[in-house]
Design a protein around this motif. Structure first.
Motif, PDB file in Angstrom:
ATOM      1  N   ARG A  50       0.971  -0.757   0.408  1.00 21.89           N
ATOM      2  CA  ARG A  50       0.048  -0.285   0.053  1.00 21.89           C
ATOM      3  C   ARG A  50       0.967   1.212   0.107  1.00 21.89           C
ATOM      4  NH1 ARG A  50      -4.718  -2.117  -2.463  1.00 21.89           N
ATOM      5  NH2 ARG A  50      -5.059  -0.297  -1.288  1.00 21.89           N
ATOM      6  N   CYS A  51       2.310   1.370   0.270  1.00 15.54           N
ATOM      7  CA  CYS A  51       2.934   2.200  -0.249  1.00 15.54           C
ATOM      8  C   CYS A  51       2.250   3.053  -1.132  1.00 15.54           C
ATOM      9  CB  CYS A  51       4.627   2.168  -0.215  1.00 15.54           C
ATOM     10  SG  CYS A  51       5.693   3.488  -0.638  1.00 15.54           S
ATOM     11  N   TRP A  52       2.423   4.185  -0.703  1.00 16.21           N
ATOM     12  CA  TRP A  52       1.147   5.563  -1.571  1.00 16.21           C
ATOM     13  C   TRP A  52       2.424   5.801  -3.156  1.00 16.21           C
ATOM     14  CZ3 TRP A  52      -2.969   5.191  -2.985  1.00 16.21           C
ATOM     15  CH2 TRP A  52      -4.180   4.822  -1.174  1.00 16.21           C
ATOM     16  N   TYR A  53       3.886   5.854  -2.106  1.00 15.37           N
ATOM     17  CA  TYR A  53       4.704   6.357  -3.782  1.00 15.37           C
ATOM     18  C   TYR A  53       4.808   5.295  -4.994  1.00 15.37           C
ATOM     19  CZ  TYR A  53       6.694   9.737  -0.263  1.00 15.37           C
ATOM     20  OH  TYR A  53       6.795  10.821   0.740  1.00 15.37           O
ATOM     21  N   TRP A  54       4.655   3.738  -4.137  1.00 15.51           N
ATOM     22  CA  TRP A  54       4.701   2.895  -4.794  1.00 15.51           C
ATOM     23  C   TRP A  54       3.467   2.899  -6.179  1.00 15.51           C
ATOM     24  CZ3 TRP A  54       1.686  -0.929  -6.338  1.00 15.51           C
ATOM     25  CH2 TRP A  54       1.732  -2.800  -7.578  1.00 15.51           C
ATOM     26  N   ARG A  55       2.349   3.252  -5.163  1.00 21.82           N
ATOM     27  CA  ARG A  55       0.552   3.081  -5.627  1.00 21.82           C
ATOM     28  C   ARG A  55       0.205   4.685  -6.937  1.00 21.82           C
ATOM     29  NH1 ARG A  55      -3.196  -0.933  -4.815  1.00 21.82           N
ATOM     30  NH2 ARG A  55      -1.466  -2.175  -3.603  1.00 21.82           N
ATOM     31  N   PRO A  60       8.918   6.643  -9.106  1.00 22.09           N
ATOM     32  CA  PRO A  60       9.907   5.527  -9.637  1.00 22.09           C
ATOM     33  C   PRO A  60      11.276   4.637  -8.671  1.00 22.09           C
ATOM     34  CG  PRO A  60      10.991   7.542 -10.503  1.00 22.09           C
ATOM     35  CD  PRO A  60       9.559   8.005  -9.909  1.00 22.09           C
ATOM     36  N   CYS A  61      10.853   4.078  -7.866  1.00 26.19           N
ATOM     37  CA  CYS A  61      11.108   3.387  -6.863  1.00 26.19           C
ATOM     38  C   CYS A  61      12.073   2.193  -6.335  1.00 26.19           C
ATOM     39  CB  CYS A  61      10.420   3.849  -5.475  1.00 26.19           C
ATOM     40  SG  CYS A  61       8.583   2.355  -5.418  1.00 26.19           S
ATOM     41  N   TYR A  62      12.484   1.379  -6.045  1.00 32.55           N
ATOM     42  CA  TYR A  62      12.882   0.556  -6.402  1.00 32.55           C
ATOM     43  C   TYR A  62      12.562  -0.956  -7.222  1.00 32.55           C
ATOM     44  CZ  TYR A  62      17.132   1.587  -3.361  1.00 32.55           C
ATOM     45  OH  TYR A  62      18.395   2.202  -2.803  1.00 32.55           O
ATOM     46  N   ARG A  64      16.154   4.111  -6.170  1.00 33.46           N
ATOM     47  CA  ARG A  64      16.059   4.730  -4.864  1.00 33.46           C
ATOM     48  C   ARG A  64      14.205   4.201  -3.228  1.00 33.46           C
ATOM     49  NH1 ARG A  64      15.258  11.162  -6.410  1.00 33.46           N
ATOM     50  NH2 ARG A  64      14.183  11.461  -4.245  1.00 33.46           N
ATOM     51  N   CYS A  65      14.489   4.819  -2.413  1.00 34.31           N
ATOM     52  CA  CYS A  65      13.418   4.453  -1.675  1.00 34.31           C
ATOM     53  C   CYS A  65      12.933   5.511  -1.421  1.00 34.31           C
ATOM     54  CB  CYS A  65      13.741   3.781  -0.708  1.00 34.31           C
ATOM     55  SG  CYS A  65      11.707   3.252   0.308  1.00 34.31           S
ATOM     56  N   HIS A  66      11.801   5.920  -2.537  1.00 35.55           N
ATOM     57  CA  HIS A  66      10.926   7.954  -1.746  1.00 35.55           C
ATOM     58  C   HIS A  66      10.283   7.597  -0.078  1.00 35.55           C
ATOM     59  CE1 HIS A  66      11.796   8.425  -5.683  1.00 35.55           C
ATOM     60  NE2 HIS A  66      11.010   8.123  -6.392  1.00 35.55           N
ATOM     61  N   ALA A  67       9.925   6.774   0.081  1.00 35.92           N
ATOM     62  CA  ALA A  67       8.889   6.635   1.394  1.00 35.92           C
ATOM     63  C   ALA A  67      10.426   6.693   2.360  1.00 35.92           C
ATOM     64  CB  ALA A  67       9.142   4.794   1.768  1.00 35.92           C
ATOM     65  N   LYS A  68      11.450   6.306   2.490  1.00 35.16           N
ATOM     66  CA  LYS A  68      12.785   6.581   3.657  1.00 35.16           C
ATOM     67  C   LYS A  68      12.749   8.051   3.532  1.00 35.16           C
ATOM     68  CE  LYS A  68      15.047   2.015   2.999  1.00 35.16           C
ATOM     69  NZ  LYS A  68      16.388   1.426   3.281  1.00 35.16           N
ATOM     70  N   LEU A 116      16.558  -1.981   1.952  1.00 42.50           N
ATOM     71  CA  LEU A 116      16.224  -1.843   0.747  1.00 42.50           C
ATOM     72  C   LEU A 116      14.914  -0.688   0.715  1.00 42.50           C
ATOM     73  CD1 LEU A 116      17.065  -2.496  -2.384  1.00 42.50           C
ATOM     74  CD2 LEU A 116      15.070  -3.247  -2.595  1.00 42.50           C
ATOM     75  N   CYS A 117      13.386  -1.909   0.660  1.00 42.09           N
ATOM     76  CA  CYS A 117      12.487  -1.331   0.414  1.00 42.09           C
ATOM     77  C   CYS A 117      12.054  -1.337   2.007  1.00 42.09           C
ATOM     78  CB  CYS A 117      11.568  -2.521  -0.324  1.00 42.09           C
ATOM     79  SG  CYS A 117       9.269  -2.088  -0.468  1.00 42.09           S
ATOM     80  N   ALA A 118      11.034  -0.079   2.096  1.00 39.11           N
ATOM     81  CA  ALA A 118      10.864   0.433   3.717  1.00 39.11           C
ATOM     82  C   ALA A 118       9.109   0.206   3.320  1.00 39.11           C
ATOM     83  CB  ALA A 118      10.932   1.560   4.488  1.00 39.11           C
ATOM     84  N   SER A 119       8.589  -0.698   3.336  1.00 38.78           N
ATOM     85  CA  SER A 119       6.769  -0.910   2.815  1.00 38.78           C
ATOM     86  C   SER A 119       6.680  -2.078   3.931  1.00 38.78           C
ATOM     87  CB  SER A 119       6.449  -1.099   1.271  1.00 38.78           C
ATOM     88  OG  SER A 119       7.428  -3.113   1.256  1.00 38.78           O
ATOM     89  N   ALA A 120       5.408  -1.720   4.193  1.00 39.46           N
ATOM     90  CA  ALA A 120       4.805  -2.609   5.500  1.00 39.46           C
ATOM     91  C   ALA A 120       3.795  -3.210   4.724  1.00 39.46           C
ATOM     92  CB  ALA A 120       4.445  -1.834   6.370  1.00 39.46           C
TER      93      ALA A 120
HETATM   94  S1  SF4 Z   1       8.867   1.477   0.364  1.00 39.53           S
HETATM   95 FE1  SF4 Z   1      10.463   2.551  -1.194  1.00 39.53          FE
HETATM   96  S2  SF4 Z   1      10.938   1.327  -2.594  1.00 39.53           S
HETATM   97 FE2  SF4 Z   1       9.613   0.071  -1.110  1.00 39.53          FE
HETATM   98  S3  SF4 Z   1       7.611   0.481  -2.332  1.00 39.53           S
HETATM   99 FE3  SF4 Z   1       7.803   2.658  -1.357  1.00 39.53          FE
HETATM  100  S4  SF4 Z   1       8.851   3.816  -2.070  1.00 39.53           S
HETATM  101 FE4  SF4 Z   1       8.817   1.937  -3.006  1.00 39.53          FE
END
Ligand code: SF4
Ligand SMILES: Cc1cc2nc3c(=O)[nH]c(=O)nc-3n(C[C@H](O)[C@H](O)[C@H](O)COP(=O)(O)OP(=O)(O)OC[C@H]3O[C@@H](n4cnc5c(N)ncnc54)[C@H](O)[C@@H]3O)c2cc1C
Length: 276
Positions: A104-109, A113-115, A121-125, A139-143
């Motif tokens: 559900r990471c909104w950057y991904w949704r 252009p994250c990992y 890069r990981c935009h969330a971090k 690498l990825c900080a999604s939950a």
């Molecule tokens: S946590 Fe970072 S790498 Fe993972 S889906 Fe979100 S933005 Fe992409």
């Protein structure tokens, strides 16, 4: 786009070569609509994936609403289903689809252009990550958003696919720079059934931003069987996370915005163990 409705396993396997499996569609349809998922062929798998509960076996096509109303499955799984999503979504969403839902990471949704989208890069971090991970977040900080997956991990469930049997822990993998997949399923592989051992006692507790219809900030599942107690978390790591030792929380790697989750988990684990 074509919709195919195979009536046998062999037809489904053929159709899924290059196609996307469609169960309840509560995840597939929004991803198609948003352009995150693209395919020329949707494959309705409802005729080939079993549905319903029989003893300790659950068909992967069983809806969350059916599991929520089942009196025979362990309490942790029933409660995890009851607390997931909304009644409408639970009526459509299947347990198989739930285990395979995307982050559900909104950057991904929003297709940053994250990992996980092949970027670097990981935009969330670097940005907003209050709902993100405090374990496995190199690498990825999604939950991972699935409540039932944490319950199944604590219960020691296994899965049967059209190709193999595997423990629920082995369904998932942490994404790496060279391979950003979060599951070990092969292309076109179908989950058919889940085997959920009986537990002497089990519980699922969920912390949310509001009391209903919200993804877990964190979820804690605990189960005791054969004298062994297992605790697993949702909302903690890019995959469902097993707390494999009593001091496991000391090895958490929270981000500045997710340290509060560790404190919530400490409290919920205490409550869950007391409840067992
Ligand atoms: S946590 Fe970072 S790498 Fe993972 S889906 Fe979100 S933005 Fe992409
Ligand atoms: C607004 C909203 C809130 C939500 N809240 C929660 C929540 O609080 N907790 C929670 O746990 N979940 C939550 N969910 C997720 C929801 O439970 C899932 O979307 C649903 O269970 C997915 O099931 P489905 O049958 O609709 O899957 P589909 O959308 O049909 O499929 C999902 C994915 O699984 C694949 N797939 C489906 N079945 C199989 C199978 N048998 N074998 C192999 N691949 C398969 C599909 O190809 C697709 O990749 C929420 C969803 C939404 C939209």
């Amino acid at each position: 786009m074509r919709l195919e409705r195979p009536s046998s396993q062999a037809e489904a396997t053929a159709a899924l070569a290059g196609g996307v499996a469609l169960a309840g569609g509560t995840e597939v349809v929004p991803l198609l609509r948003d352009g995150i998922l693209e395919t020329e062929r949707l494959v309705d798998i409802s005729a080939v994936v079993p549905r319903g509960v029989s003893g300790t076996t659950i068909g992967a096509g069983t809806t969350l609403a059916e599991l929520e109303a089942s009196s025979t499955i362990p309490a942790a799984l029933r409660e995890a289903c009851r607390l997931a999503a909304s009644p409408q979504l639970r009526n459509m969403g299947t347990i198989g689809g739930n285990l395979l839902q995307a982050t559900r990471c909104w950057y991904w949704r929003l297709a940053f252009p994250c990992y996980l989208h092949g970027g670097d890069r990981c935009h969330a971090k670097e940005g907003q990550h209050r709902e993100h991970a405090f374990f496995g977040n190199d690498l990825c900080a999604s939950a991972h958003p699935s409540d039932p997956a944490a319950a199944l991990l604590a219960l020691g469930a296994t899965l049967r696919t059209d190709r193999r049997e595997l423990g629920i822990a082995d369904l998932y993998r942490l994404p790496t720079a060279g391979d950003t997949r979060t599951t070990t399923l092969e292309p076109g592989e179908l989950i058919l059934e889940l085997e959920v051992p009986e537990a002497e006692s089990s519980v699922y507790l969920k912390a949310m931003d509001r009391k209903r219809w919200s993804f877990a900030l964190v979820g804690v599942a605990a189960a005791r069987a054969g004298g062994v107690t297992r605790v697993a978390l949702s909302g903690a790591a890019p995959i469902p996370w097993l707390l494999d030792a009593s001091d496991a929380l000391e090895r958490a790697t929270p981000l500045p915005g997710t340290a509060y989750k560790v404190e919530i988990v400490q409290t919920l684990v205490g409550r869950a163990l007391a409840s067992l």
